[in-house]
Design a protein around this motif. Structure first.
Motif, PDB file in Angstrom:
ATOM      1  N   LEU A   1     -37.898  -2.645 -42.046  1.00 36.66           N
ATOM      2  CA  LEU A   1     -38.359  -3.809 -42.805  1.00 36.66           C
ATOM      3  C   LEU A   1     -39.373  -4.588 -41.982  1.00 36.66           C
ATOM      4  O   LEU A   1     -40.352  -5.113 -42.509  1.00 36.66           O
ATOM      5  CB  LEU A   1     -37.174  -4.716 -43.156  1.00 36.66           C
ATOM      6  CG  LEU A   1     -36.121  -4.115 -44.080  1.00 36.66           C
ATOM      7  CD1 LEU A   1     -34.999  -5.108 -44.312  1.00 36.66           C
ATOM      8  CD2 LEU A   1     -36.762  -3.722 -45.402  1.00 36.66           C
TER       9      LEU A   1
ATOM     10  N   LEU B   1     -47.965  -4.698 -43.805  1.00 33.17           N
ATOM     11  CA  LEU B   1     -48.529  -5.425 -44.942  1.00 33.17           C
ATOM     12  C   LEU B   1     -49.395  -6.596 -44.486  1.00 33.17           C
ATOM     13  O   LEU B   1     -49.870  -7.365 -45.310  1.00 33.17           O
ATOM     14  CB  LEU B   1     -47.404  -5.921 -45.851  1.00 33.17           C
ATOM     15  CG  LEU B   1     -46.749  -4.812 -46.680  1.00 33.17           C
ATOM     16  CD1 LEU B   1     -45.424  -5.254 -47.248  1.00 33.17           C
ATOM     17  CD2 LEU B   1     -47.691  -4.368 -47.796  1.00 33.17           C
TER      18      LEU B   1
ATOM     19  N   TYR C   1     -26.312  -8.242 -47.551  1.00 34.72           N
ATOM     20  CA  TYR C   1     -27.498  -7.404 -47.717  1.00 34.72           C
ATOM     21  C   TYR C   1     -27.174  -6.016 -47.208  1.00 34.72           C
ATOM     22  O   TYR C   1     -27.782  -5.533 -46.280  1.00 34.72           O
ATOM     23  CB  TYR C   1     -28.694  -7.980 -46.959  1.00 34.72           C
ATOM     24  CG  TYR C   1     -29.114  -9.321 -47.465  1.00 34.72           C
ATOM     25  CD1 TYR C   1     -29.222 -10.398 -46.607  1.00 34.72           C
ATOM     26  CD2 TYR C   1     -29.388  -9.505 -48.808  1.00 34.72           C
ATOM     27  CE1 TYR C   1     -29.608 -11.630 -47.074  1.00 34.72           C
ATOM     28  CE2 TYR C   1     -29.766 -10.748 -49.285  1.00 34.72           C
ATOM     29  CZ  TYR C   1     -29.872 -11.806 -48.409  1.00 34.72           C
ATOM     30  OH  TYR C   1     -30.253 -13.026 -48.877  1.00 34.72           O
TER      31      TYR C   1
ATOM     32  N   ALA D   1     -38.015   0.766 -47.577  1.00 32.04           N
ATOM     33  CA  ALA D   1     -38.041  -0.456 -46.773  1.00 32.04           C
ATOM     34  C   ALA D   1     -38.440  -1.673 -47.607  1.00 32.04           C
ATOM     35  O   ALA D   1     -39.282  -2.466 -47.199  1.00 32.04           O
ATOM     36  CB  ALA D   1     -38.986  -0.299 -45.567  1.00 32.04           C
ATOM     37  N   LEU D   2     -37.833  -1.822 -48.772  1.00 31.06           N
ATOM     38  CA  LEU D   2     -38.078  -3.020 -49.586  1.00 31.06           C
ATOM     39  C   LEU D   2     -37.266  -4.178 -49.021  1.00 31.06           C
ATOM     40  O   LEU D   2     -36.179  -3.978 -48.495  1.00 31.06           O
ATOM     41  CB  LEU D   2     -37.689  -2.754 -51.044  1.00 31.06           C
ATOM     42  CG  LEU D   2     -38.517  -1.659 -51.714  1.00 31.06           C
ATOM     43  CD1 LEU D   2     -37.953  -1.339 -53.094  1.00 31.06           C
ATOM     44  CD2 LEU D   2     -39.977  -2.082 -51.828  1.00 31.06           C
ATOM     45  N   PHE D   3     -37.811  -5.382 -49.132  1.00 28.71           N
ATOM     46  CA  PHE D   3     -37.119  -6.549 -48.576  1.00 28.71           C
ATOM     47  C   PHE D   3     -35.960  -6.925 -49.494  1.00 28.71           C
ATOM     48  O   PHE D   3     -36.181  -7.301 -50.646  1.00 28.71           O
ATOM     49  CB  PHE D   3     -38.096  -7.712 -48.427  1.00 28.71           C
ATOM     50  CG  PHE D   3     -39.303  -7.345 -47.606  1.00 28.71           C
ATOM     51  CD1 PHE D   3     -39.160  -6.731 -46.369  1.00 28.71           C
ATOM     52  CD2 PHE D   3     -40.579  -7.589 -48.082  1.00 28.71           C
ATOM     53  CE1 PHE D   3     -40.271  -6.373 -45.617  1.00 28.71           C
ATOM     54  CE2 PHE D   3     -41.697  -7.239 -47.330  1.00 28.71           C
ATOM     55  CZ  PHE D   3     -41.537  -6.627 -46.099  1.00 28.71           C
ATOM     56  N   PRO D   4     -34.713  -6.834 -48.996  1.00 24.62           N
ATOM     57  CA  PRO D   4     -33.565  -6.970 -49.898  1.00 24.62           C
ATOM     58  C   PRO D   4     -33.349  -8.400 -50.395  1.00 24.62           C
ATOM     59  O   PRO D   4     -32.651  -8.600 -51.372  1.00 24.62           O
ATOM     60  CB  PRO D   4     -32.381  -6.525 -49.033  1.00 24.62           C
ATOM     61  CG  PRO D   4     -32.822  -6.752 -47.636  1.00 24.62           C
ATOM     62  CD  PRO D   4     -34.314  -6.545 -47.617  1.00 24.62           C
ATOM     63  N   HIS D   5     -33.933  -9.386 -49.706  1.00 31.42           N
ATOM     64  CA  HIS D   5     -33.679 -10.776 -50.098  1.00 31.42           C
ATOM     65  C   HIS D   5     -34.771 -11.319 -51.012  1.00 31.42           C
ATOM     66  O   HIS D   5     -34.815 -12.517 -51.266  1.00 31.42           O
ATOM     67  CB  HIS D   5     -33.543 -11.645 -48.854  1.00 31.42           C
ATOM     68  CG  HIS D   5     -34.760 -11.596 -47.960  1.00 31.42           C
ATOM     69  ND1 HIS D   5     -35.213 -10.427 -47.395  1.00 31.42           N
ATOM     70  CD2 HIS D   5     -35.603 -12.560 -47.558  1.00 31.42           C
ATOM     71  CE1 HIS D   5     -36.283 -10.691 -46.668  1.00 31.42           C
ATOM     72  NE2 HIS D   5     -36.543 -11.968 -46.749  1.00 31.42           N
ATOM     73  N   MET D   6     -35.647 -10.432 -51.493  1.00 32.58           N
ATOM     74  CA  MET D   6     -36.718 -10.895 -52.382  1.00 32.58           C
ATOM     75  C   MET D   6     -36.636 -10.153 -53.707  1.00 32.58           C
ATOM     76  O   MET D   6     -36.084  -9.059 -53.785  1.00 32.58           O
ATOM     77  CB  MET D   6     -38.086 -10.586 -51.758  1.00 32.58           C
ATOM     78  CG  MET D   6     -38.356 -11.333 -50.484  1.00 32.58           C
ATOM     79  SD  MET D   6     -40.006 -10.898 -49.911  1.00 32.58           S
ATOM     80  CE  MET D   6     -39.959 -11.652 -48.295  1.00 32.58           C
TER      81      MET D   6
ATOM     82  N   TYR E   1     -45.842  -9.765 -51.247  1.00 28.99           N
ATOM     83  CA  TYR E   1     -45.729 -10.099 -49.822  1.00 28.99           C
ATOM     84  C   TYR E   1     -47.039  -9.989 -49.047  1.00 28.99           C
ATOM     85  O   TYR E   1     -47.445 -10.918 -48.335  1.00 28.99           O
ATOM     86  CB  TYR E   1     -44.664  -9.211 -49.173  1.00 28.99           C
ATOM     87  CG  TYR E   1     -44.322  -9.628 -47.767  1.00 28.99           C
ATOM     88  CD1 TYR E   1     -43.487 -10.707 -47.534  1.00 28.99           C
ATOM     89  CD2 TYR E   1     -44.873  -8.961 -46.676  1.00 28.99           C
ATOM     90  CE1 TYR E   1     -43.182 -11.108 -46.247  1.00 28.99           C
ATOM     91  CE2 TYR E   1     -44.577  -9.362 -45.382  1.00 28.99           C
ATOM     92  CZ  TYR E   1     -43.728 -10.422 -45.172  1.00 28.99           C
ATOM     93  OH  TYR E   1     -43.433 -10.831 -43.900  1.00 28.99           O
ATOM     94  N   GLY E   2     -47.728  -8.858 -49.203  1.00 24.66           N
ATOM     95  CA  GLY E   2     -48.970  -8.642 -48.452  1.00 24.66           C
ATOM     96  C   GLY E   2     -50.045  -9.672 -48.788  1.00 24.66           C
ATOM     97  O   GLY E   2     -50.873 -10.017 -47.944  1.00 24.66           O
TER      98      GLY E   2
ATOM     99  N   THR F   1     -49.265 -12.796 -49.995  1.00 23.10           N
ATOM    100  CA  THR F   1     -48.743 -14.090 -49.540  1.00 23.10           C
ATOM    101  C   THR F   1     -49.090 -14.321 -48.075  1.00 23.10           C
ATOM    102  O   THR F   1     -49.554 -15.393 -47.708  1.00 23.10           O
ATOM    103  CB  THR F   1     -47.207 -14.143 -49.718  1.00 23.10           C
ATOM    104  OG1 THR F   1     -46.898 -13.756 -51.050  1.00 23.10           O
ATOM    105  CG2 THR F   1     -46.676 -15.534 -49.455  1.00 23.10           C
ATOM    106  N   VAL F   2     -48.865 -13.292 -47.236  1.00 20.34           N
ATOM    107  CA  VAL F   2     -49.133 -13.482 -45.818  1.00 20.34           C
ATOM    108  C   VAL F   2     -50.641 -13.470 -45.528  1.00 20.34           C
ATOM    109  O   VAL F   2     -51.062 -13.860 -44.443  1.00 20.34           O
ATOM    110  CB  VAL F   2     -48.425 -12.435 -44.933  1.00 20.34           C
ATOM    111  CG1 VAL F   2     -46.916 -12.541 -45.095  1.00 20.34           C
ATOM    112  CG2 VAL F   2     -48.898 -11.034 -45.233  1.00 20.34           C
TER     113      VAL F   2
ATOM    114  N   ARG G   1     -46.304  -2.324 -53.860  1.00 21.59           N
ATOM    115  CA  ARG G   1     -46.426  -3.242 -52.735  1.00 21.59           C
ATOM    116  C   ARG G   1     -47.507  -2.773 -51.763  1.00 21.59           C
ATOM    117  O   ARG G   1     -48.229  -3.581 -51.179  1.00 21.59           O
ATOM    118  CB  ARG G   1     -45.069  -3.340 -52.012  1.00 21.59           C
ATOM    119  CG  ARG G   1     -45.060  -4.312 -50.864  1.00 21.59           C
ATOM    120  CD  ARG G   1     -43.707  -4.416 -50.216  1.00 21.59           C
ATOM    121  NE  ARG G   1     -43.388  -3.212 -49.447  1.00 21.59           N
ATOM    122  CZ  ARG G   1     -42.299  -3.088 -48.678  1.00 21.59           C
ATOM    123  NH1 ARG G   1     -41.428  -4.069 -48.614  1.00 21.59           N
ATOM    124  NH2 ARG G   1     -42.082  -1.981 -48.008  1.00 21.59           N
ATOM    125  N   ALA G   2     -47.615  -1.447 -51.613  1.00 22.59           N
ATOM    126  CA  ALA G   2     -48.612  -0.916 -50.682  1.00 22.59           C
ATOM    127  C   ALA G   2     -50.022  -0.969 -51.280  1.00 22.59           C
ATOM    128  O   ALA G   2     -50.994  -1.175 -50.566  1.00 22.59           O
ATOM    129  CB  ALA G   2     -48.257   0.519 -50.314  1.00 22.59           C
TER     130      ALA G   2
END
Lengths: 277, 353
Positions: A173, A180, A275, B88-93, B101-102, B104-105, B149-150
């Motif tokens: 992650l 990204l 999680y 590898a996805l962000f589990p809390h989003m 994400y890409g 946003t940052v 996402r990519a």
């Protein structure tokens, strides 16, 4: 009833009966005392809440517990992080370093702190020698001493859940975040920290709740200058034989603890991992 | 329209102590090309991909994206899109949070993010799923979120590390076609890692077959299938019969070989590195083995019904064995004596390993 259910009941019975007789019943009896004061059913509670002194003790207990939880978590964070990075001998060494205090009595550890923090103890002499202060600091028999002792005793309770949460974080992650285009701070703030949060909240809650009810360490390191709720309850019983006040104080403490647990429970990794991978 | 930049490895290498995970490798991925790194595990394909992404530092050589030397840049400065094997996805989003994400940052304006995320989700056909939690999605849907996402950041190069490895076979077929459609629409430079030769053939413009930290052969799917440079490539792509043969003479791009198993001589296209007197292997694809009226005497030892096709295993009079394949024909029976011939024009020789 199915056979399986009877077996389950039989297996649980000894522990349940023991807890019922030795814990639940006395607790119920104690709490019932809170409502038996001659002045009225709820007079004990109004005595506790109306008195300036008792209110200050309760507020102070909470402030100390809050400060202890905060300091503990801040100190636990780097230790937990380093634990996730270590391997082999150094990992075992560090882990035993964290766990070792568990195997030494709290009483022994607290007395050791009394020796270290004394007016003419090693810590004050050291601080004077290196010129940080010219007269000894008062580190004992006040909130400072209480907090030092409690932070020390409670640190493992914050390190272990935090370490668990950090360990569960999939390193990919972090790579994904990096790929990204996120800078290190963004990756920390948006990915790493939120994923550590269950462990952080869990550890902080443990420490806070344990601090609220701590007795030996504040009693020895704080003395009469830093009275906490548990010391007050003890003094109701030992010095004033005021069982109903002690019961009311315990009940207030318990209700607050349960309320806090209810709030933080949703962050805690009880049951299924929050999680889970 | 090509949206992407070429990526070039110049003598890129990676070693861990004494172990060379990747020997010095030159490779140019053209802009808009879909290039697959194909090989067994430990062949260095993932190492090469991670060097391109910036997740590994090369022990030697340089890496270029377009004109830019990115060798010393971390992944976050390379403008790449990476799809991981486990996503590898962000589990809390939420799904939308992951895709955004890409952007946003990169501090893009909020309305631009919303617009581009919606477009990316539409592209992978997940328009309705933006507010879902990752845990509520199936494996195939998660895979598409990872892809969205990519892609949403408009990467110069898209990198994929066995992205279909976790899907079941039927779904994998479907997603393969989806990936090909997306690539044909957008023509983004893509490096794709897999150990599945069929996947490589379906998706790629070119395939690099890797073994032991080096590229054995680079070419289009048909190059690899029709003109493998060695027995490893021949065995890895498609099915093959490899029979010992000896080169007797070379003549104008053709080689005469003696085939011991057939007690025959034959003329086949010459191969690099093979000289008269060398031991070689004769490659005959199963579809070029025919059961005929004339030819070598053989016995059918196995018949495998594959639906439209039937595979059969033959033992020749001399003891050599061959696999053949033909349109299903009920007449073939195990134990049947037959005559066997092979299409001489389609046979190849490769060096003995």
């Amino acid at each position: 009833m199915k056979r399986r259910h009877i077996e389950t009941l039989l297996l649980l019975a000894p522990a349940v009966i023991f807890l019922g007789l030795a814990f639940v019943a006395p607790l119920a009896r104690l709490f019932s005392l809170a409502f038996t004061d001659e002045a009225g059913m709820f007079s004990t509670f109004s005595t506790l809440i109306d008195s300036e002194v008792y209110r200050r003790v309760m507020v102070n207990t909470f402030l100390v517990a809050f400060a202890v939880a905060l300091i503990t978590v801040l100190l636990a964070w780097p230790v937990a992080y380093i634990l996730t990075r270590l391997k082999g001998f150094w990992f075992a060494f560090a882990l035993y370093g964290v766990l070792f205090p568990f195997w030494i009595s709290v009483l022994v550890r607290t007395f050791s702190w009394m020796i270290l923090l004394e007016r003419n103890g090693p810590l004050n002499r050291f601080l004077i020698n290196i010129g940080i202060t010219d007269k000894p600091l008062s580190l004992l028999f006040n909130d400072t001493g209480v907090m030092i002792g409690m932070v020390h005793v409670l640190l493992p309770y914050a390190i272990l859940p935090l370490y668990g949460a950090m360990l569960r974080i999939d390193q990919r992650l972090l790579l994904a975040s990096d790929g990204l285009g996120a800078g290190l701070f963004d990756t920390f703030r948006r990915i790493y920290f939120p994923l550590c949060l269950p462990g952080l909240v869990g550890g902080a809650t443990f420490v806070f709740l344990l601090s609220l009810g701590f007795f030996i360490t504040p009693a020895l390191l704080g003395g009469s200058n830093a009275i906490t709720l548990s010391m007050l309850i003890a003094s109701f019983i030992n010095d004033r034989l005021a069982w109903s006040l002690a019961a009311a104080g315990s009940l207030i403490l318990l209700v607050i603890v349960l309320a806090l647990l209810a709030v933080t429970a949703r962050f805690l990794p009880f049951g299924k991992g929050v999680y889970a991978r | 329209m090509n949206r992407g930049l070429p990526l070039r490895f110049a003598a890129a290498a990676k070693s861990y102590g004494e172990v060379q995970a990747l020997k010095p490798t030159d490779l140019e991925v053209r802009d808009g090309e879909f290039l697959t790194l194909l090989g067994p595990s430990g062949s260095g394909k993932t190492t090469l991909l991670n060097l391109a992404a910036g997740y590994l530092e090369p022990s030697g050589g340089r890496i270029f994206i377009g004109e830019r030397d990115v060798t010393d840049l971390p992944a976050r400065r390379r403008n790449i899109g990476m799809v991981f094997q486990n996503y590898a996805l962000f589990p809390h989003m939420t799904v939308a949070g992951n895709v955004a994400y890409g952007l946003t940052v990169r501090r893009r304006p909020r309305d631009e993010i919303a617009r581009r995320v919606a477009a990316a989700l539409a592209m992978v056909r997940l328009e309705e799923y933006g507010s879902r939690r990752i845990q509520e999605l199936s494996g195939g849907q998660q895979q598409r979120v990872a892809l969205a996402r990519a892609i949403v950041i408009e990467p110069d190069v898209l990198l994929m590390d066995e992205p279909l490895g976790a899907l079941d076979k039927q779904l994998r077929r479907q997603v393969q076609l989806e990936l090909r459609r997306l690539h044909e629409e957008h023509r983004r430079t893509t490096i794709y890692v897999t150990h599945d030769q069929e996947e490589a053939l379906v998706l790629s413009d070119r395939v690099a077959v890797m073994r032991d930290g080096r590229i054995e052969q680079l070419g289009s799917a048909s190059d690899l299938y029709d003109k493998p440079v060695n027995a490893f490539v021949a065995g890895f792509i498609g099915e093959s019969n490899l029979l010992p043969a000896k080169v007797t003479s070379l003549e104008g791009g053709e080689a005469n070989v003696a085939i011991g198993a057939f007690a025959q001589n034959a003329t086949v296209p010459a191969a690099d590195g093979l000289n008269p007197g060398d031991d070689a292997l004769l490659l005959i694809r199963p579809e070029h083995v025919r059961i005929d009226r004339e030819g070598l005497a053989a016995e059918i030892t196995e018949v495998v019904y594959l639906g439209e096709l039937t595979a059969f295993h033959l033992r020749l009079a001399g003891g050599a064995t061959l696999w053949g394949r033909q349109i299903t024909n009920q007449a073939l029976q195990r134990g049947m004596p037959v005559k066997v011939s092979w299409e001489r024009a389609a046979a190849r020789i490769v060096p003995k390993d």
